[in-house]
Design an enzyme around this catalytic site. Structure first.
Site, PDB file in Angstrom:
ATOM      1  N   ALA A  11     -24.039  58.263  16.631  1.00 33.52           N
ATOM      2  CA  ALA A  11     -23.474  57.681  15.418  1.00 33.52           C
ATOM      3  C   ALA A  11     -22.110  58.323  15.207  1.00 33.52           C
ATOM      4  CB  ALA A  11     -24.389  57.934  14.235  1.00 33.52           C
ATOM      5  N   GLU A  40     -31.675  55.411  19.584  1.00 32.20           N
ATOM      6  CA  GLU A  40     -32.463  54.691  18.568  1.00 32.20           C
ATOM      7  C   GLU A  40     -32.217  53.188  18.643  1.00 32.20           C
ATOM      8  OE1 GLU A  40     -30.897  57.261  15.454  1.00 32.20           O
ATOM      9  OE2 GLU A  40     -32.943  57.788  14.901  1.00 32.20           O
ATOM     10  N   GLY A  86     -28.089  57.861  17.625  1.00 33.14           N
ATOM     11  CA  GLY A  86     -28.177  56.471  17.185  1.00 33.14           C
ATOM     12  C   GLY A  86     -28.180  55.499  18.363  1.00 33.14           C
ATOM     13  N   GLU A 127     -29.618  65.252  17.411  1.00 33.01           N
ATOM     14  CA  GLU A 127     -29.261  65.482  15.996  1.00 33.01           C
ATOM     15  C   GLU A 127     -29.470  66.932  15.566  1.00 33.01           C
ATOM     16  OE1 GLU A 127     -31.021  62.924  17.144  1.00 33.01           O
ATOM     17  OE2 GLU A 127     -30.224  61.077  16.267  1.00 33.01           O
TER      18      GLU A 127
END
Ligand code: NAG
Ligand code: NAG
Length: 292
Positions: A100, A146, A143, A166
């Site tokens: 992200a 994901e 992300g 993360e």
């Protein structure tokens, strides 16, 4: 090796330019919609596979709000297109999506996250009714991992890497990583990846069941499109039922899931396509599905 790769990735994670500041040229899709962060096209011999390519190369396709908004528009567009029977999401050869956009998150407060339901609209991919294939080359991190896991099928290039790093930034996955990864690869490996931030290779991802097939980098996209064509050649109506049935396995108990499968199975008997499929089989000819 791991250290070298980590330092190589550091800039993508920490210095990705904020979405709004990036002046990528806008692109026109076949629908006439302008996309800044995506290339959106229909592919396949019958133009029945929708391809969404993340195109934010300077940031290794880091996912920002603007990109995810465009992703949702592109998915809406393919979801409505009656000719499209499957969707492929891909990135570049170097990165599917390297995470992200951390710059976008750096100064966010709890109140802003909670009050504004931060990332709530990032799960649109998991709500699409048409089958979605992720074609993952390079990094699928945070992300990006994901996003791949929200798809129905993951194909990987032989140099792909998956990870949920993360924890190294003092946070945890926030777009389904801890849940979908655990369901895909089991507790021990998911826990190890989420707690250490270590990445796994395409080969490890395949052994663990995260990925269904591995192809050479340059062959990956065409193989994913070819899988999409195979799916799009079946009844779109019954395909949606099949997807719903498999997804129920992740949401329901075995008894409830089996009941739901039976209801959907019976429902196929109300379709022209079930009749056509079985007649064609008995008559030893190719079925001509009409999505009715
Ligand atoms: C976040 O805040 C720090 C400290 O005030 C500042 O140096 C930094 O530029 C800010 N980052 C962004 C992306 O606005
Ligand atoms: C398939 O069925 C449709 C609708 O019944 C028909 O128009 C079309 O010609 C058929 N195609 C083939 C290849 O038989």
């Amino acid at each position: 090796m791991a250290v070298a790769l980590r330092s190589l990735l550091r800039p993508a994670w920490s210095l990705a330019p904020a979405c709004l500041l990036l002046r990528a040229p806008a692109r026109l899709s076949s629908a006439g919609t302008q996309f800044q962060y995506l290339v959106v096209e229909k592919k396949g011999v019958k133009q029945n596979v929708g391809v969404i390519q993340l195109n934010r190369p300077k940031a290794l396709n880091a996912l920002c709000d603007g990109l995810m908004n465009e992703m949702n528009q592109a998915l809406d567009f393919f979801e409505k297109d009656p000719d499209v029977g499957a969707i492929v999401i891909t990135g570049s050869e170097k990165a599917f999506a390297a995470g992200a956009d951390i710059k976008e998150m750096q100064n966010r407060t709890f109140q802003e996250c909670y009050g504004g339901s931060f990332l709530a609209h990032w799960n649109r991919v998991s709500l699409v009714r048409k089958p979605v294939i992720a074609a993952v080359n390079g990094y699928a991190l945070g992300g990006g991992c994901e996003l791949a896991m929200m798809c129905d099928i993951i194909y990987a290039g032989d140099k792909a890497q998956f990870g949920q790093p993360e924890i190294l930034l003092g946070t945890i996955p926030g777009a389904g990583g801890s849940q979908r990864l655990t369901r895909a690869v089991g507790k021990s490996l998911a826990m190890e990846m989420v707690l250490t931030g270590d990445r796994i290779s395409a080969q490890e991802a395949k052994e663990a069941g995260l990925v269904s097939k591995i192809y050479p980098t340059e062959k990956l996209l065409e193989e994913a499109i070819s899988c999409g064509e195979k799916i799009a050649g079946n009844s779109k109506l019954v395909t949606a039922m099949a997807k719903e049935a498999v997804n129920a396995a992740f949401e329901m108990t075995l008894t409830e899931g089996n009941k739901m499968e039976k209801r959907l199975f019976y429902a196929t008997f109300a379709t022209d396509d079930r009749k056509e499929g079985m007649s064609a089989f008995v008559e030893k000819r190719k079925a001509n599905f009409t999505d009715h």
